[in-house]
Write a protein that holds these residues in place. Sequence first.
Motif, PDB file in Angstrom:
ATOM      1  N   UNK A 151       0.884  -1.167   0.000  1.00 55.14           N
ATOM      2  CA  UNK A 151       0.000   0.000   0.000  1.00 55.14           C
ATOM      3  C   UNK A 151       0.918   1.212   0.000  1.00 55.14           C
ATOM      4  N   UNK A 152       0.903   1.974  -1.064  1.00 57.62           N
ATOM      5  CA  UNK A 152       1.865   3.059  -1.244  1.00 57.62           C
ATOM      6  C   UNK A 152       1.328   4.385  -0.711  1.00 57.62           C
ATOM      7  N   UNK A 153       2.262   5.277  -0.384  1.00 57.87           N
ATOM      8  CA  UNK A 153       1.912   6.624   0.063  1.00 57.87           C
ATOM      9  C   UNK A 153       1.609   7.497  -1.152  1.00 57.87           C
ATOM     10  N   UNK A 154       0.648   8.408  -0.980  1.00 56.61           N
ATOM     11  CA  UNK A 154       0.307   9.365  -2.031  1.00 56.61           C
ATOM     12  C   UNK A 154       0.497  10.769  -1.478  1.00 56.61           C
ATOM     13  N   UNK A 155       1.502  11.473  -2.004  1.00 54.34           N
ATOM     14  CA  UNK A 155       1.864  12.782  -1.473  1.00 54.34           C
ATOM     15  C   UNK A 155       1.481  13.890  -2.444  1.00 54.34           C
ATOM     16  N   UNK A 156       1.231  15.059  -1.890  1.00 59.15           N
ATOM     17  CA  UNK A 156       0.997  16.287  -2.654  1.00 59.15           C
ATOM     18  C   UNK A 156       1.877  17.349  -2.026  1.00 59.15           C
ATOM     19  N   UNK A 157       3.166  17.361  -2.403  1.00 58.70           N
ATOM     20  CA  UNK A 157       4.143  18.154  -1.672  1.00 58.70           C
ATOM     21  C   UNK A 157       4.330  17.512  -0.307  1.00 58.70           C
ATOM     22  N   UNK A 158       4.097  18.289   0.752  1.00 57.10           N
ATOM     23  CA  UNK A 158       4.145  17.730   2.104  1.00 57.10           C
ATOM     24  C   UNK A 158       2.769  17.304   2.590  1.00 57.10           C
ATOM     25  N   UNK A 159       1.725  17.641   1.834  1.00 54.48           N
ATOM     26  CA  UNK A 159       0.383  17.160   2.151  1.00 54.48           C
ATOM     27  C   UNK A 159       0.240  15.713   1.684  1.00 54.48           C
ATOM     28  N   UNK A 160      -0.861  15.078   2.051  1.00 53.08           N
ATOM     29  CA  UNK A 160      -0.992  13.648   1.768  1.00 53.08           C
ATOM     30  C   UNK A 160      -2.447  13.268   1.534  1.00 53.08           C
ATOM     31  N   UNK A 161      -2.621  12.084   0.946  1.00 57.30           N
ATOM     32  CA  UNK A 161      -3.948  11.542   0.642  1.00 57.30           C
ATOM     33  C   UNK A 161      -4.064  10.148   1.266  1.00 57.30           C
ATOM     34  N   UNK A 162      -5.172   9.890   1.954  1.00 60.39           N
ATOM     35  CA  UNK A 162      -5.405   8.570   2.518  1.00 60.39           C
ATOM     36  C   UNK A 162      -6.522   7.809   1.801  1.00 60.39           C
ATOM     37  N   UNK A 163      -7.287   8.488   0.952  1.00 62.12           N
ATOM     38  CA  UNK A 163      -8.352   7.784   0.240  1.00 62.12           C
ATOM     39  C   UNK A 163      -7.779   6.757  -0.729  1.00 62.12           C
ATOM     40  N   UNK A 164      -6.630   7.077  -1.341  1.00 65.27           N
ATOM     41  CA  UNK A 164      -5.993   6.121  -2.235  1.00 65.27           C
ATOM     42  C   UNK A 164      -5.536   4.880  -1.486  1.00 65.27           C
ATOM     43  N   UNK A 165      -5.075   5.061  -0.269  1.00 66.38           N
ATOM     44  CA  UNK A 165      -4.651   3.921   0.532  1.00 66.38           C
ATOM     45  C   UNK A 165      -5.853   3.057   0.927  1.00 66.38           C
ATOM     46  N   UNK A 166      -6.999   3.707   1.163  1.00 58.55           N
ATOM     47  CA  UNK A 166      -8.224   2.946   1.425  1.00 58.55           C
ATOM     48  C   UNK A 166      -8.570   2.073   0.220  1.00 58.55           C
ATOM     49  N   UNK A 167      -8.486   2.639  -0.982  1.00 60.78           N
ATOM     50  CA  UNK A 167      -8.795   1.883  -2.195  1.00 60.78           C
ATOM     51  C   UNK A 167      -7.825   0.716  -2.389  1.00 60.78           C
ATOM     52  N   UNK A 168      -6.550   0.965  -2.137  1.00 63.96           N
ATOM     53  CA  UNK A 168      -5.552  -0.100  -2.279  1.00 63.96           C
ATOM     54  C   UNK A 168      -5.819  -1.239  -1.294  1.00 63.96           C
ATOM     55  N   UNK A 169      -6.178  -0.891  -0.054  1.00 61.72           N
ATOM     56  CA  UNK A 169      -6.473  -1.908   0.958  1.00 61.72           C
ATOM     57  C   UNK A 169      -7.705  -2.720   0.570  1.00 61.72           C
ATOM     58  N   UNK A 173      -1.551  -4.700   8.741  1.00 64.78           N
ATOM     59  CA  UNK A 173      -0.172  -4.216   8.906  1.00 64.78           C
ATOM     60  C   UNK A 173       0.183  -3.197   7.823  1.00 64.78           C
ATOM     61  N   UNK A 174      -0.190  -3.491   6.582  1.00 66.78           N
ATOM     62  CA  UNK A 174       0.168  -2.596   5.484  1.00 66.78           C
ATOM     63  C   UNK A 174      -0.514  -1.240   5.599  1.00 66.78           C
ATOM     64  N   UNK A 175      -1.734  -1.206   6.126  1.00 69.93           N
ATOM     65  CA  UNK A 175      -2.422   0.073   6.344  1.00 69.93           C
ATOM     66  C   UNK A 175      -1.652   0.914   7.359  1.00 69.93           C
ATOM     67  N   UNK A 176      -1.267   0.295   8.462  1.00 68.47           N
ATOM     68  CA  UNK A 176      -0.532   1.022   9.497  1.00 68.47           C
ATOM     69  C   UNK A 176       0.847   1.451   9.000  1.00 68.47           C
ATOM     70  N   UNK A 177       1.493   0.569   8.241  1.00 66.28           N
ATOM     71  CA  UNK A 177       2.793   0.921   7.664  1.00 66.28           C
ATOM     72  C   UNK A 177       2.664   2.091   6.697  1.00 66.28           C
ATOM     73  N   UNK A 178       1.616   2.105   5.896  1.00 63.16           N
ATOM     74  CA  UNK A 178       1.412   3.187   4.927  1.00 63.16           C
ATOM     75  C   UNK A 178       1.217   4.525   5.634  1.00 63.16           C
ATOM     76  N   UNK A 179       0.474   4.533   6.729  1.00 60.45           N
ATOM     77  CA  UNK A 179       0.278   5.766   7.496  1.00 60.45           C
ATOM     78  C   UNK A 179       1.623   6.261   8.025  1.00 60.45           C
ATOM     79  N   UNK A 180       2.408   5.342   8.594  1.00 55.89           N
ATOM     80  CA  UNK A 180       3.706   5.716   9.153  1.00 55.89           C
ATOM     81  C   UNK A 180       4.657   6.246   8.084  1.00 55.89           C
ATOM     82  N   UNK A 181       4.695   5.578   6.931  1.00 56.18           N
ATOM     83  CA  UNK A 181       5.579   6.007   5.837  1.00 56.18           C
ATOM     84  C   UNK A 181       5.157   7.382   5.309  1.00 56.18           C
TER      85      UNK A 181
END
Length: 323
Positions: free
Chosen positions: A207-225, A240-248
Amino acid sequence: MSALSLGIDTSNYTTSVALVDENEKMIYNKGILLEVKSGERGLRQSDALFQHVQHLPRLLADLPRGREIEVICYSQRPRPLLDSYMPVFRAGESLARSLAGVLDVKLRPVSHQENHLRAAIYGSGSPELETTFAAVHFSGGTSEILLVQKKDIGYDCEIIAQTRDLNAGQLVDRIGVLMGCDFPAGEALEALAKQVVPESISSQFVISATMDGSDFHFSGQENQAQRLLQAGADQEIVAYLVLKAIAKTLSKSIGGLRKNHPFQSVLFSGGVMSNQIIKKIVVQELQASGLNLYFSPGEYSRDNAVGNALMGIDYYKSNEVRT
């Protein structure tokens, strides 16, 4: 006998009351989690407000007796901004103003965000943070990184990074509920994730991180999960991957922010930041940065009224000095 400060907080998820003395000794610290029907992912403000009204008398009934309260401090709004508003905080405000009037004691309104910051500082055991520092507030209702400036009582907060869609806590809760966990799902998701040996996870699961500069998106991570679960991935791995994605995501944002903001310390608060897996990964990711990282135990990271009680004592002491 030292003065006592009563803190009251009525958030989206928890009704909380705390009592501290003038030496910052914790006399009382309790909360009642708001009830959410099985399968649902949150509460309407009207339902949450009603539950707060029911919970507050129960919490006050257990307060230790025999000592007088000198100040009451409550959460009036979500953030320390004049236009910040949320109906749930009217329950705590109504009680605080009524009690202060009857007891003839000092009254101090603050924000829920300041409450989190003050409690996290207390819980981390590091009250001597720099005048300016960065603070992470990740919860079900907020996902922000702040540049914080200390005031005599409370804090000025500038948002320097934030979510562009879902909050981190919403991501956790939505995936948790999808997997059959009760809401809020943070503890259940962490329990599932702890059953996994990270090194054994196949590289096809990510589950990859989606960044917008220093801002971020979590809806994409929901879709990946969701896609991983639909493809038959084990719930423990997805947790585990959801929690890891948030941390990353959080680590990448903090690393990028240092280029433009002169902070040396980062304070972590909010219910999501009480997660031990997220904490471990964040520390690993940022260990070479030279930053001072301050975490608090769960009781001071999750919603509570401790920060309000402590700011009440700060307010009391400042008035004592002036008079």
